[in-house]
Design a protein around this motif. Structure first.
Motif, short mmCIF file in Angstrom:
data_model
loop_
_atom_site.label_atom_id
_atom_site.label_comp_id
_atom_site.label_asym_id
_atom_site.label_seq_id
_atom_site.Cartn_x
_atom_site.Cartn_y
_atom_site.Cartn_z
N ALA A 131 18.96 -3.50 8.32
CA ALA A 131 19.52 -2.27 8.88
C ALA A 131 18.39 -1.63 9.69
CB ALA A 131 20.00 -1.34 7.78
N GLY A 132 18.52 -1.72 11.01
CA GLY A 132 17.42 -1.34 11.87
C GLY A 132 16.45 -2.50 12.03
N CYS A 133 15.29 -2.20 12.61
CA CYS A 133 14.28 -3.24 12.82
C CYS A 133 12.91 -2.59 12.97
CB CYS A 133 14.61 -4.06 14.08
SG CYS A 133 13.48 -5.44 14.38
N GLY A 134 11.91 -3.24 12.39
CA GLY A 134 10.55 -2.71 12.46
C GLY A 134 9.67 -3.36 13.49
N ALA A 162 9.74 -3.01 16.80
CA ALA A 162 9.36 -2.02 17.82
C ALA A 162 9.39 -2.52 19.26
CB ALA A 162 7.97 -1.45 17.50
N CYS A 163 10.22 -3.51 19.57
CA CYS A 163 10.36 -3.94 20.96
C CYS A 163 11.00 -2.80 21.76
CB CYS A 163 11.22 -5.20 21.05
SG CYS A 163 10.54 -6.60 20.11
N PRO A 164 10.35 -2.31 22.80
CA PRO A 164 10.77 -1.06 23.43
C PRO A 164 12.08 -1.15 24.21
CG PRO A 164 8.96 -2.06 24.65
CD PRO A 164 9.11 -2.85 23.39
N PHE A 165 12.53 -2.35 24.58
CA PHE A 165 13.76 -2.48 25.37
C PHE A 165 14.99 -2.70 24.49
CE2 PHE A 165 11.65 -6.55 24.95
CZ PHE A 165 12.65 -7.39 24.50
N CYS A 166 14.81 -2.69 23.16
CA CYS A 166 15.89 -2.99 22.21
C CYS A 166 16.32 -1.72 21.51
CB CYS A 166 15.39 -4.03 21.20
SG CYS A 166 16.51 -4.32 19.82
N ALA A 167 17.65 -1.47 21.48
CA ALA A 167 18.18 -0.27 20.83
C ALA A 167 17.83 -0.23 19.35
CB ALA A 167 19.70 -0.20 21.03
N THR A 168 17.88 -1.37 18.69
CA THR A 168 17.56 -1.41 17.26
C THR A 168 16.09 -1.13 17.04
OG1 THR A 168 19.26 -3.11 16.99
CG2 THR A 168 17.78 -2.76 15.15
N GLY A 169 15.23 -1.73 17.87
CA GLY A 169 13.80 -1.50 17.74
C GLY A 169 13.42 -0.04 17.96
N GLN A 170 14.15 0.63 18.86
CA GLN A 170 13.88 2.04 19.11
C GLN A 170 14.21 2.90 17.90
OE1 GLN A 170 15.98 3.11 22.76
NE2 GLN A 170 15.40 1.15 23.66
N GLY A 171 15.20 2.46 17.10
CA GLY A 171 15.62 3.24 15.95
C GLY A 171 14.77 3.05 14.71
N GLY A 172 13.96 1.99 14.67
CA GLY A 172 13.12 1.72 13.51
C GLY A 172 13.88 1.02 12.40
N LEU A 173 13.18 0.77 11.30
CA LEU A 173 13.74 0.03 10.17
C LEU A 173 14.23 1.00 9.10
CD1 LEU A 173 14.16 -2.69 8.65
CD2 LEU A 173 11.86 -2.39 7.72
N ASP A 174 15.50 0.86 8.70
CA ASP A 174 16.00 1.59 7.54
C ASP A 174 15.65 0.82 6.26
OD1 ASP A 174 17.16 3.88 8.67
OD2 ASP A 174 18.89 2.74 9.33
N ARG A 175 16.11 -0.43 6.19
CA ARG A 175 15.78 -1.26 5.03
C ARG A 175 16.24 -2.69 5.29
NH1 ARG A 175 20.34 -2.54 2.13
NH2 ARG A 175 22.07 -1.06 2.07
N ASN A 176 15.78 -3.60 4.44
CA ASN A 176 16.31 -4.96 4.44
C ASN A 176 17.75 -4.94 3.94
OD1 ASN A 176 14.00 -6.36 5.31
ND2 ASN A 176 13.15 -6.39 3.23
N LEU A 177 18.56 -5.86 4.44
CA LEU A 177 19.87 -6.07 3.85
C LEU A 177 19.74 -6.99 2.64
CD1 LEU A 177 22.18 -6.56 6.97
CD2 LEU A 177 21.61 -4.46 5.74
N SER A 178 20.61 -6.80 1.68
CA SER A 178 20.67 -7.73 0.55
C SER A 178 21.30 -9.04 1.03
CB SER A 178 21.49 -7.14 -0.59
OG SER A 178 22.87 -7.04 -0.21
N MET A 184 21.22 -12.90 15.24
CA MET A 184 20.67 -12.22 16.41
C MET A 184 21.13 -10.77 16.48
SD MET A 184 20.94 -15.13 19.38
CE MET A 184 20.06 -16.70 19.24
N GLY A 185 21.64 -10.25 15.37
CA GLY A 185 22.05 -8.86 15.33
C GLY A 185 20.87 -7.96 15.01
N MET A 186 21.13 -6.91 14.27
CA MET A 186 20.08 -5.96 13.93
C MET A 186 19.04 -6.62 13.03
SD MET A 186 22.57 -2.73 13.06
CE MET A 186 21.26 -1.52 12.88
N GLY A 187 17.76 -6.38 13.34
CA GLY A 187 16.70 -6.81 12.45
C GLY A 187 16.01 -8.09 12.86
N GLU A 188 14.88 -8.35 12.22
CA GLU A 188 14.10 -9.58 12.36
C GLU A 188 14.38 -10.45 11.14
OE1 GLU A 188 11.96 -12.73 12.50
OE2 GLU A 188 11.94 -11.47 14.30
N PRO A 189 15.15 -11.53 11.30
CA PRO A 189 15.55 -12.33 10.13
C PRO A 189 14.39 -12.81 9.28
CG PRO A 189 16.84 -12.95 12.05
CD PRO A 189 15.78 -12.00 12.54
N LEU A 190 13.30 -13.24 9.90
CA LEU A 190 12.20 -13.82 9.12
C LEU A 190 11.35 -12.76 8.44
CD1 LEU A 190 11.10 -16.89 11.28
CD2 LEU A 190 12.86 -16.70 9.50
N ALA A 191 11.62 -11.47 8.72
CA ALA A 191 10.97 -10.40 7.98
C ALA A 191 11.74 -10.07 6.70
CB ALA A 191 10.84 -9.14 8.85
#
Length: 368
Positions: free
Chosen positions: A126-129, A131-147, A175-182
Motif C-alpha cells: 500500500a503505497g511505495c517507499g 520515491a521515484c518522482p514521476f510515479c503517483a505511488t512513489g509521491q505518496g510514500g509507503l503506508d505498509r506492506n500488504l499481507s 506492477m501495481g502499487m509498491g516494490e514487490p521485492l521489498a
C-alpha cells in the motif's frame, strides 16, 4: 542544493490485517482447524472452495458442518478488502478497482482484457517507499506492506470476475502499487499460491506471472534461486547512473551495472528472458544517445536474454513529467533495435480512469 530523495525500507506504519487462509501454510491450516475441533481433511475442502471455486464465503461451503462455519470464518476467512470504487474504460475492457483495507489503507488493482487473454495488474504494497518522482505511488510514500492474503485476494476477486463474464484470468503482473521485492516473503508466498497446482493454488502457469522491480539487486538474485519460471521485469528507465540516481533513487544503492549483473543471473538461472521497463519521459530520458547506450549495455550484459518495453508515461495531474512525443518514441525504439535488442512499445490502457498506479488512491484521499 535540493535535499536528496529518501528511500523507505522501514517497518510499516500501520498494523497488519488479521491472518487469513491464504496467509497460512498447509500445516498451519491443519493446526488452526484442529483448534476448532475439525479434522485434517477439512483443510483440503477449504482449499478446493478457495482455489477452485474462487470463494471465501464460508456459508457457501456446504460440506463444512453448519455449526462450525462461523468459527471457520472468524479463524480463517476474515474480511480483508472492501470495494470502494470501480471504474472502466477502453469500451469496458479495462477495469480499475479501489479497495479499502481493514485499517483504512487504500489499495488498487487493474484488470485488462485483451482478445484471448486477461491480465491483472496487482499491488504488493500500500503505497511505495522507492520515491521515484514521476510515479503517483512513489509521491505518496509507503503506508505498509500488504499481507500475503491481501495480494492473493486481488487475484481471487479478479478471477471470480472473469469467470462471471465467461472468461478466465490468464496473466498476472506485479506492477501495481509498491516494490514487490521489498515485500519479498509475502510476494513469493502469493506467487506460489497463484501458480500452485493440485489443490495448493489457483493453477496459473508461472510463465504467465511477471514480477517487477526497480532494481533491488540482492533480492533479484534471491528470486532467481527460488526455482520459479516467472518473468522478471526491471524498471530501468535510463541506462546511466547520473540520471537514474534521481529518477530511481534506489540506484544510489545498487547502480545500473549491479542491477544488470543480477538480471543476467536471473536469466541464466531461470532460463527466462528479462524484460526491461522504460517509461519514456519528455526531455528527461528520451534522447537518442540514451537509446544507443541502453541498447549497447543490454546487449553486452544480457545478450539475447532481454526485451525492452517502452512505456509512454501516464502523467499525473499537475506533474512536471510528461510523455515523450510519438516521433521521439519511434526513434528511440528504432535506435535500441539497431543495437541488436528487441524493443516494443507497451499497449497502454486506462489513461482516462487514472490507471497509473496510485492515481485512483490519490484521488480518493483528496476527495475524502
Amino acid at each position: 542544493m535540493a535535499e536528496p530523495l529518501k528511500l523507505n525500507f522501514s517497518a510499516p506504519r500501520r498494523g497488519m490485517p488479521p491472518k487469513h487462509f491464504a496467509d497460512f501454510t498447509v500445516d498451519e491450516r491443519v493446526e488452526k482447524l484442529a483448534e476448532l475441533g475439525l479434522p485434517k481433511f477439512r483443510a483440503k475442502q477449504l482449499a478446493k472452495h478457495y482455489y477452485q471455486h474462487l470463494t471465501n464465503d464460508v456459508e457457501k461451503m456446504t460440506d463444512i458442518p453448519a455449526e462450525k462455519r462461523a468459527a471457520v470464518k472468524e479463524a480463517l476467512f476474515p474480511d480483508l478488502m472492501t470495494p470502494i470504487r470501480q471504474t472502466s474504460t477502453d469500451d469496458g475492457s479495462t477495469t480499475k478497482s479501489l479497495w479499502r483495507l481493514h485499517d483504512g489503507t487504500l489499495l488498487e488493482s487493474v484488470l485488462m482484457r485483451y482478445p484471448g487473454r486477461a491480465t491483472l495488474c496487482i499491488s504488493s504494497q500500500a503505497g511505495c517507499g522507492m520515491a521515484c518522482p514521476f510515479c503517483a505511488t512513489g509521491q505518496g510514500g509507503l503506508d505498509r506492506n500488504l499481507s500475503t492474503a491481501e495480494i492473493v485476494e486481488q487475484f481471487r476477486n479478479a478471477s471470480a470476475q472473469m469467470e462471471a463474464e465467461g472468461g478466465r484470468l490468464s496473466n498476472v503482473v506485479f506492477m501495481g502499487m509498491g516494490e514487490p521485492l521489498a515485500n519479498y516473503k509475502r510476494v513469493i508466498h502469493a506467487v506460489r499460491q497463484i501458480t500452485g497446482q493440485d489443490g495448493e493454488g489457483f493453477g496459473l502457469s508461472q510463465r504467465n506471472v511477471t514480477v517487477s522491480t526497480v532494481g533491488l539487486a540482492p533480492a533479484i538474485r534471491k528470486f532467481a534461486d527460488e526455482g520459479l519460471a516467472c518473468t522478471l521485469a526491471v524498471s530501468l528507465h535510463t541506462p546511466d547512473d547520473e540520471l537514474r540516481d534521481s529518477l530511481v533513487p534506489v540506484n544510489n544503492r545498487w547502480p545500473v551495472s549491479e542491477v544488470l549483473d543480477a538480471a543476467r543471473y536471473y536469466a541464466d538461472t531461470s532460463g527466462r528472458r528479462v524484460s526491461i521497463e522504460y517509461a519514456l519521459i519528455r526531455d528527461k530520458n528520451d534522447q537518442g544517445f540514451r537509446a544507443d547506450m541502453l541498447g549497447r549495455k543490454l546487449h553486452q550484459a544480457l545478450g539475447s536474454k532481454v526485451h525492452v518495453n517502452v512505456i509512454p508515461l501516464n502523467p499525473t495531474p499537475g506533474s512536471e513529467w510528461d510523455a515523450a512525443p510519438k516521433a521521439r518514441q519511434d526513434e528511440f525504439v528504432r535506435r535500441v533495435i539497431a543495437q541488436g535488442v528487441p524493443c516494443t512499445v507497451r499497449d497502454t490502457k486506462g489513461d482516462e480512469i487514472a490507471a497509473a498506479c496510485g492515481q485512483l488512491a490519490a484521488d480518493e484521499r483528496e476527495s475524502a
